[in-house]
Design a protein around this motif. Structure first.
Motif, short mmCIF file in Angstrom:
data_model
loop_
_atom_site.label_atom_id
_atom_site.label_comp_id
_atom_site.label_asym_id
_atom_site.label_seq_id
_atom_site.Cartn_x
_atom_site.Cartn_y
_atom_site.Cartn_z
N ASP A 105 45.86 49.37 32.32
CA ASP A 105 45.77 50.46 33.29
C ASP A 105 46.52 50.13 34.58
OD1 ASP A 105 44.40 53.09 34.11
OD2 ASP A 105 43.81 51.70 35.73
N LEU A 106 46.39 48.90 35.04
CA LEU A 106 47.07 48.51 36.29
C LEU A 106 48.58 48.43 36.10
CD1 LEU A 106 44.59 45.77 37.58
CD2 LEU A 106 45.01 48.02 38.60
N ILE A 107 49.02 47.92 34.97
CA ILE A 107 50.47 47.83 34.74
C ILE A 107 51.07 49.23 34.59
CG2 ILE A 107 50.59 47.73 32.21
CD1 ILE A 107 52.36 45.35 34.63
N ARG A 108 50.29 50.18 34.06
CA ARG A 108 50.77 51.57 33.98
C ARG A 108 50.91 52.18 35.37
NH1 ARG A 108 48.50 56.30 34.34
NH2 ARG A 108 46.43 55.36 34.56
N ARG A 109 49.93 51.88 36.24
CA ARG A 109 50.01 52.38 37.61
C ARG A 109 51.19 51.76 38.37
NH1 ARG A 109 45.10 54.73 39.61
NH2 ARG A 109 43.48 54.78 38.00
N THR A 123 51.28 45.83 44.64
CA THR A 123 49.83 45.61 44.61
C THR A 123 49.28 45.77 43.20
OG1 THR A 123 49.62 46.41 46.88
CG2 THR A 123 47.62 46.37 45.53
N TYR A 124 49.68 46.85 42.52
CA TYR A 124 49.21 47.07 41.16
C TYR A 124 49.72 45.98 40.22
CZ TYR A 124 47.39 51.73 42.25
OH TYR A 124 46.66 52.78 42.77
N MET A 125 50.95 45.52 40.45
CA MET A 125 51.51 44.49 39.59
C MET A 125 50.76 43.17 39.74
SD MET A 125 53.82 43.84 37.31
CE MET A 125 55.04 45.15 37.50
N LYS A 126 50.42 42.81 40.98
CA LYS A 126 49.67 41.57 41.22
C LYS A 126 48.28 41.64 40.59
CE LYS A 126 51.99 40.27 45.54
NZ LYS A 126 51.81 40.06 47.01
N LEU A 127 47.62 42.77 40.76
CA LEU A 127 46.30 42.93 40.16
C LEU A 127 46.37 42.90 38.64
CD1 LEU A 127 44.80 45.70 42.48
CD2 LEU A 127 44.25 43.26 42.47
N ALA A 128 47.42 43.49 38.08
CA ALA A 128 47.58 43.48 36.62
C ALA A 128 47.77 42.07 36.10
CB ALA A 128 48.76 44.36 36.23
N LEU A 129 48.59 41.28 36.79
CA LEU A 129 48.82 39.90 36.35
C LEU A 129 47.57 39.04 36.51
CD1 LEU A 129 52.42 39.30 37.77
CD2 LEU A 129 51.75 39.82 35.41
N LYS A 130 46.76 39.32 37.54
CA LYS A 130 45.49 38.60 37.67
C LYS A 130 44.55 38.92 36.51
CE LYS A 130 45.33 37.98 42.70
NZ LYS A 130 44.57 38.29 43.94
N ALA A 131 44.48 40.19 36.14
CA ALA A 131 43.65 40.58 35.01
C ALA A 131 44.15 39.94 33.71
CB ALA A 131 43.61 42.10 34.87
N GLN A 132 45.47 39.89 33.56
CA GLN A 132 46.05 39.26 32.36
C GLN A 132 45.73 37.77 32.32
OE1 GLN A 132 48.83 37.02 32.26
NE2 GLN A 132 49.00 37.00 30.02
N SER A 133 45.78 37.10 33.48
CA SER A 133 45.47 35.67 33.55
C SER A 133 44.00 35.40 33.22
CB SER A 133 45.81 35.13 34.94
OG SER A 133 45.48 33.77 35.05
N GLN A 134 43.11 36.24 33.73
CA GLN A 134 41.69 36.08 33.43
C GLN A 134 41.40 36.35 31.96
OE1 GLN A 134 39.29 34.89 35.35
NE2 GLN A 134 40.78 34.54 36.97
N CYS A 135 42.13 37.29 31.38
CA CYS A 135 41.96 37.58 29.96
C CYS A 135 42.38 36.37 29.12
CB CYS A 135 42.78 38.81 29.57
SG CYS A 135 42.69 39.25 27.82
N ARG A 136 43.50 35.76 29.49
CA ARG A 136 43.97 34.57 28.77
C ARG A 136 42.97 33.42 28.90
NH1 ARG A 136 45.90 30.06 30.36
NH2 ARG A 136 46.02 30.81 32.51
N THR A 137 42.44 33.21 30.11
CA THR A 137 41.46 32.14 30.31
C THR A 137 40.19 32.37 29.49
OG1 THR A 137 42.30 31.82 32.56
CG2 THR A 137 40.15 30.88 32.06
N THR A 138 39.76 33.62 29.42
CA THR A 138 38.57 33.95 28.65
C THR A 138 38.78 33.67 27.16
OG1 THR A 138 38.01 35.66 30.26
CG2 THR A 138 36.89 35.76 28.14
N LEU A 139 39.94 34.06 26.65
CA LEU A 139 40.24 33.81 25.25
C LEU A 139 40.38 32.31 24.96
CD1 LEU A 139 42.78 36.70 24.54
CD2 LEU A 139 40.39 36.53 23.77
N GLN A 140 40.93 31.58 25.92
CA GLN A 140 41.06 30.13 25.75
C GLN A 140 39.68 29.46 25.70
OE1 GLN A 140 43.43 28.27 28.77
NE2 GLN A 140 43.24 26.22 27.89
N THR A 141 38.78 29.91 26.56
CA THR A 141 37.41 29.38 26.53
C THR A 141 36.73 29.68 25.21
OG1 THR A 141 37.26 29.73 28.93
CG2 THR A 141 35.19 29.40 27.74
#
Length: 221
Positions: A105-109, A123-141
């Motif tokens: 959703d953020l990357i679309r915005r 702003t939307y791009m930074k928030l999108a990359l933060k969400a992507q990083s947290q998603c990767r960390t969650t999957l790694q855990t």
């Protein structure tokens, strides 16, 4: 006709007083136990988290009540403590899917604001990359929980021969030993120190050496 009043004896009065004291002590013990139970319950990890979860549940599924929220959370905690990790895996995968949707959703915005509103796009791009990083960390855990890394215990092999000496002394002791050895080198036989003014003894290594003649450098000029 005269009516005689029964006067309670001293024994009955003492018994009544003792019973009242026991009742008071019983109330105090019950009150103390109640306060202790409240303190223990309030310090439980599930208590505060149940209150927080209840506050956020009001906007999604309604108010389930604190008692029901705490009971459901305690049930899940007991399963994890017992070694069951299914709820942990379910939580992580659900969070990873949610974070991925946030990223989309953020990357679309951000894409919608390219060329028009640069600050909003950044702003939307930074928030999108933060969400992507947290998603990767969650999957790694989640991957580490399902496939834990093997732990290797390596023992150090000692292949040296003979006696070994381990010096764990401090720098001061080493300096003292160095000074002591240096003083011993300056000593001659029988504890006498060397005298630099005396002539050294003739060495027996090469006895065929002859005395060199005197060379006058001024005569050859």
């Amino acid at each position: 006709m005269t009516i005689k009043k029964k006067i309670p004896s001293n024994k009955a009065q003492r018994a009544k007083t003792s019973k009242e004291k026991e009742n008071n002590q019983g109330h105090k013990i019950k009150e103390k136990n109640r306060e202790q139970l409240l303190a223990e319950f309030g310090l439980m990890p599930t208590c505060g988290n149940a209150l927080a979860a209840q506050a956020f549940l009001k906007s999604s599924v309604g108010d389930p009540g604190f008692i029901e929220t705490h009971a459901a959370m305690s049930k899940s905690v007991k399963k994890v403590v017992a070694g069951e990790t299914k709820i942990v895996e379910a939580t992580l995968i659900a969070q990873a899917i949610t974070l991925d949707k946030v990223f989309v959703d953020l990357i679309r915005r951000a894409a919608a604001n390219i060329g028009q509103h640069e600050r909003a796009m950044e702003t939307y791009m930074k928030l999108a990359l933060k969400a992507q990083s947290q998603c990767r960390t969650t999957l790694q855990t989640l991957a580490e929980i399902k496939n834990p890394r093997p732990v290797a215990f390596v023992k150090q092999a000692n292949i040296a021969h003979g006696h070994q000496q381990v010096n764990n002394g401090n720098i001061t002791s080493r300096a003292e030993n160095f000074e002591k050895n240096s003083n011993e080198l300056l000593k001659a036989n029988h504890g006498e120190r060397l005298d630099p003014r005396t002539t050294g003894a003739t060495s027996s290594l090469d006895t065929n050496l002859e005395t060199m003649e005197t060379v006058d450098g001024t005569a050859k000029r």
